[in-house]
Scaffold this active site. Structure first.
Site, PDB file in Angstrom:
ATOM      1  N   ASP A 161      41.064  40.315  44.869  1.00  0.00           N
ATOM      2  CA  ASP A 161      42.008  39.485  45.633  1.00  0.00           C
ATOM      3  C   ASP A 161      43.417  39.485  45.032  1.00  0.00           C
ATOM      4  O   ASP A 161      43.611  39.768  43.849  1.00  0.00           O
ATOM      5  CB  ASP A 161      41.511  38.038  45.677  1.00  0.00           C
ATOM      6  CG  ASP A 161      40.376  37.839  46.662  1.00  0.00           C
ATOM      7  OD1 ASP A 161      39.806  38.853  47.125  1.00  0.00           O
ATOM      8  OD2 ASP A 161      40.032  36.676  46.939  1.00  0.00           O
ATOM      9  N   HIS A 211      44.301  38.644  53.299  1.00  0.00           N
ATOM     10  CA  HIS A 211      44.160  37.450  52.448  1.00  0.00           C
ATOM     11  C   HIS A 211      45.326  36.481  52.668  1.00  0.00           C
ATOM     12  O   HIS A 211      45.703  35.749  51.760  1.00  0.00           O
ATOM     13  CB  HIS A 211      44.078  37.867  50.978  1.00  0.00           C
ATOM     14  CG  HIS A 211      43.512  36.809  50.064  1.00  0.00           C
ATOM     15  ND1 HIS A 211      42.492  35.954  50.440  1.00  0.00           N
ATOM     16  CD2 HIS A 211      43.830  36.464  48.780  1.00  0.00           C
ATOM     17  CE1 HIS A 211      42.192  35.149  49.435  1.00  0.00           C
ATOM     18  NE2 HIS A 211      43.006  35.425  48.414  1.00  0.00           N
ATOM     19  N   HIS A 215      49.138  32.781  50.806  1.00  0.00           N
ATOM     20  CA  HIS A 215      48.045  32.171  50.056  1.00  0.00           C
ATOM     21  C   HIS A 215      48.169  30.630  50.013  1.00  0.00           C
ATOM     22  O   HIS A 215      48.045  30.012  48.953  1.00  0.00           O
ATOM     23  CB  HIS A 215      48.017  32.718  48.616  1.00  0.00           C
ATOM     24  CG  HIS A 215      46.666  32.611  47.957  1.00  0.00           C
ATOM     25  ND1 HIS A 215      46.184  31.442  47.413  1.00  0.00           N
ATOM     26  CD2 HIS A 215      45.700  33.545  47.742  1.00  0.00           C
ATOM     27  CE1 HIS A 215      44.990  31.650  46.891  1.00  0.00           C
ATOM     28  NE2 HIS A 215      44.668  32.923  47.088  1.00  0.00           N
ATOM     29  N   HIS A 308      39.938  39.663  40.768  1.00  0.00           N
ATOM     30  CA  HIS A 308      41.356  39.642  41.147  1.00  0.00           C
ATOM     31  C   HIS A 308      42.121  40.801  40.507  1.00  0.00           C
ATOM     32  O   HIS A 308      41.938  41.090  39.322  1.00  0.00           O
ATOM     33  CB  HIS A 308      41.995  38.316  40.735  1.00  0.00           C
ATOM     34  CG  HIS A 308      41.443  37.135  41.465  1.00  0.00           C
ATOM     35  ND1 HIS A 308      40.212  36.581  41.158  1.00  0.00           N
ATOM     36  CD2 HIS A 308      41.939  36.414  42.512  1.00  0.00           C
ATOM     37  CE1 HIS A 308      39.969  35.562  41.970  1.00  0.00           C
ATOM     38  NE2 HIS A 308      41.002  35.440  42.803  1.00  0.00           N
TER      39      HIS A 308
END
Length: 340
Positions: A161, A211, A215, A308
């Site tokens: 991510d 994503h 965020h 990540h």
């Protein structure tokens, strides 16, 4: 005419007697050590009268070489100071004064508490254990969030991510070394800022996931219009960065914040809602050993591992991946993409 010398009068004879008496007194006084004798009329000299010339006081008559100790007489006293102590005698040791006891506080009229009140300690919150199994992603959606591989069995899906980021290239190199394919869930604005890395991910055979643009969290609390923008605009940015033919197969809500509304938006764009089953919390940088231990403890066949490649320093993630990839191969896992 012949004159006869006058005979001494009685007073003259008396004066001679007194002189003899005075001389005797002086002799007696010298013997007795007195400082003075009587006056012409026979009385003793007062303490305040001057001593006759050549006469020493007792203090002056003290032998030289003696350590004198001065003792001041009391006011109005005619006492002679005592003799000085011998220089060979040792002075007695002085006794130190006892320390003064603290005085009790003055009474104020109000009672004084003798036992301090015990403060009530706030309950401490235990630190999260990165090796504990992660709770399912929190959401109130339609139950379509994916947390397993496409083919099941002894397979595993690696997902990364918050990229593209500085660690993305290192992770791509490691994946290529072990012939592993993974899914990269990219932030829209990061993809737009680094289209070359998006193209590299695609060229290596990996897949892309939306994503969101910025965020935002909590994502499930966003109003419909805001959620729709974050999902749709991010997908468009990733597609544009990847070039013609770029496909984005999943959307992963930041923080796992799915709900029925954003799942519906995701489905309307032809994407699946992607969750996870293994969370080593590598974003918190708990240490490479903790990341490795968490994955090894939580992983079950068909699991989806959340890691990540962006959002901060990912040196620990890279170091953990160097250990996990050979371990996964050694455990007989093969690598797959998430279900769709």
């Amino acid at each position: 005419m012949h004159r006869t010398a006058p005979r001494p009068s009685a007073p003259t004879r008396l004066s001679r007697s007194r002189r003899r008496l005075f001389a005797g007194c002086v002799a007696v006084a010298a013997a007795l050590g007195l400082a003075a004798c009587g006056t012409a009329n026979g009385a003793l000299r007062s303490p305040g009268a001057a001593a006759p010339a050549g006469t020493q006081s007792p203090a002056e008559a003290r032998p030289s070489g003696t350590a004198a100790t001065t003792v001041a007489p009391a006011p109005g006293s005619d006492a002679v100071p005592p003799a000085a102590p011998s220089t060979t005698a040792s002075a007695p040791a002085s006794t130190p004064a006892a320390p003064a006891k603290p005085r009790p506080p003055a009474a104020t009229g109000s009672p004084v508490a003798t036992t301090p009140a015990t403060p009530t300690a706030a309950p401490s919150t235990p630190a999260a254990d990165p090796s504990s199994p992660a709770a399912p992603p929190p959401h109130t959606g339609a139950g379509t969030v994916i947390g397993s591989t496409a083919s099941g069995g002894r397979t595993v899906a690696l997902t990364f991510d918050d990229g593209p980021g500085p660690a993305t290239g290192q992770i791509l190199d490691l994946l290529a070394q072990y012939h592993v394919k993974a899914t990269f869930c990219q932030i829209g604005q990061n993809a737009a800022a680094n289209p070359a890395m998006v193209k590299r991910v695609l060229a290596a055979g990996h897949r892309l996931c939306d994503h969101s643009v910025h965020h935002p969290q909590p994502f499930a609390k966003l109003p419909h219009d805001k959620a729709a923008y974050e999902i749709t605009a991010a997908r468009d940015m990733i597609v544009q960065a990847g070039g013609p033919g770029t496909e984005v197969g999943w959307f992963r809500a930041p923080g796992g914040g799915f709900n029925a509304d954003n799942e519906h938006i995701t489905a309307s764009l032809g994407m699946s809602s992607l969750g996870w089953s293994v969370d080593p919390r590598d974003w918190a940088r708990p240490g490479t050993p903790a990341i490795v231990a968490a994955v090894q403890k939580q992983l079950k066949p068909g699991g989806v591992i959340l890691m990540h490649d962006g959002g901060g320093d990912r040196g620990q993630t890279v170091a953990a991946l160097k250990q996990l990839l050979p371990w996964l191969v050694g455990q007989g896992y093969t690598f797959d993409f998430p279900a769709a």
